[in-house]
Design a protein around this motif. Structure first.
Motif: not given
Length: 446
Positions: A92-100, A183-188, A207-210
């Protein structure tokens, strides 16, 4: 702040895909402190060369020389995103990766439509590890709004758009994605990593992680990279994709010489009369900017990228593409032709501000992983292990000093790989390294 959806998203159906994806156009309000630069309007390719000469000269800092002032840039723009989630969500607690993505690409860098999507980062993250992803077309690229390539399309403005999208995910206000992510992670990648890094500096709790791929803080090799690109006006380099002429017009012009534009065999036969072999003709079309003239010969899916202003630039040909992004023998030769024909432009403003980010992220407390190919030319000069310091494992590892409060810092060097990690044979190995790092750090879906 209210954000209205402009285009009803649709599910990308696939017979074997285990993920569900939505293409969404998201209106975003940006506000950024951009530089005001005294750069004359480029009139042709010669002006693009002059700009590159000035930018790469060792005589001084051309960005500072051209900087006149600062100005707050505001506006409403549409950002094109693709949101993907597992077909069956676990927990019930997904993590989303924001891809740039970085310069020269759009969001398909993360879901490459090549060889049946075997190079898809999104497939690995979503199907194999259960993450959600939000891949974005940076402001000014792909299906996102165009903007002034000098005054608007700079690193601060593009970071502002990234921040607004992040806050929508955090607050549950992203159109058609009724979920607030904790939970939001940024992936660049490359310039996208620089934007993600700047986000962590300016908004350390956003952001929770880079995950910074194709990245280091060593800018020594940017000048030779820009020089190798031999930049041209995008509208002149690939006129069918970025200019104001149509394929029909080109076909009509060629027909006056009795040659159908769709029949390159006739063109080859004609050139053969001048003692040029078919192989030489194919090489010329594939490895020089002659091939770029034909890019976009099929009906384009991005009509609004046509007729770009002259401040949008691109590298000259496939040779420049290979030099900056790919390691010979470790990529499918066909992927170079694919990447060249589907490349995207970069802007004057981006080149002027690519190194403008802060040197430290002193307040960011999440985990940080840098993933860079060992043979990365842009950020490591071709060998990320050549530090000249026995105590320093790699060039990217030096960035540990930039994150004094990071919970974890790791610099992973991907073997047999250059700058465009996702385009190499062993790309999925790097994809798995990233997902395992996030899972170990408690940022996997739960």
């Amino acid at each position: 702040m209210q954000f209205l959806i402009l285009l009803t998203p649709f599910v990308l159906a696939g017979t074997v895909a285990a993920k569900q994806c939505l293409n969404i156009t998201v209106p975003v309000s940006i506000s950024a402190r951009n530089g005001v630069f005294n750069i004359p309007t480029l009139q042709g390719n010669s002006d693009a060369t002059t700009f590159a000469q000035n930018l790469t000269s060792i005589r001084g800092n051309f960005t500072q020389e051209a900087l006149v002032d600062y100005a707050t840039v505001t506006g409403e723009y549409n950002i094109s995103v693709k949101f993907c989630k597992p077909d069956v969500e676990n927990g019930t607690n997904p993590t989303v990766q924001v891809l740039t993505h970085g310069l020269g690409f759009d969001k398909t860098y993360w879901d490459l439509p090549f060889n049946d999507y075997n190079y898809s980062y999104i497939d690995v993250a979503v199907d194999h590890y259960g993450f959600c992803t939000l891949s974005i077309d940076r402001l000014g690229e792909g299906n996102s709004s165009k903007a002034d390539p000098l005054s608007v399309l700079q690193a601060p403005a593009e970071m502002s758009a990234l921040y607004e999208l992040t806050m929508m995910l955090r607050n549950g206000t992203l159109p058609e994605v009724p979920k607030a992510f904790s939970k939001i992670v940024h992936v660049g990648h490359s310039f996208g990593s620089a934007l993600s890094y700047s986000l962590a500096v300016m908004y350390p709790t956003a952001s929770d992680g880079l995950i910074l791929t194709g990245f280091s803080q060593n800018g020594s090799f940017l000048a030779p990279t820009v020089a190798s690109w031999d930049s041209k006006l995008a509208r002149l380099n690939q006129p069918l994709r970025f200019g104001n002429i149509s394929y029909a017009a080109v076909s009509g012009a060629l027909s006056t010489f009795g040659v159908a534009a769709s029949n390159l065999t006739k063109i080859s036969d004609g050139l053969a009369k001048f003692n040029i072999t078919l192989g030489e003709i194919q090489q010329a079309l594939q490895t020089t900017d002659l091939g770029d003239l034909f890019a976009g010969s099929q009906p384009t899916q991005l009509p609004h990228m046509a007729d770009l202003p002259s401040g949008y630039l691109t590298w000259v040909d496939a040779g420049s593409n290979q030099y900056a992004f790919l390691l010979p023998k470790y990529y499918d030769p066909s992927i170079l032709q694919f990447a060249e024909s589907s490349k995207f432009p970069y802007t004057l403003g981006e080149l002027l501000t690519i190194g403008s980010g802060p040197k430290m992220a002193p307040m960011f407390k999440g985990p940080v992983q840098i993933v860079t190919g060992r043979q990365d030319a842009i950020y490591c000069g071709g060998d990320c292990l050549a530090t000249g310091d026995p105590a320093l494992a790699s060039i990217p590892a030096k960035s540990k000093m930039a994150f004094p409060l990071a919970r974890t810092f790791e610099a992973y060097i991907q073997p047999d790989t250059a700058h465009a990690i996702n385009l190499h044979y062993n790309s999925t190995a790097a994809f798995n390294v990233i997902q395992r790092f996030l899972t170990r750090e408690g940022l996997g879906p739960s």
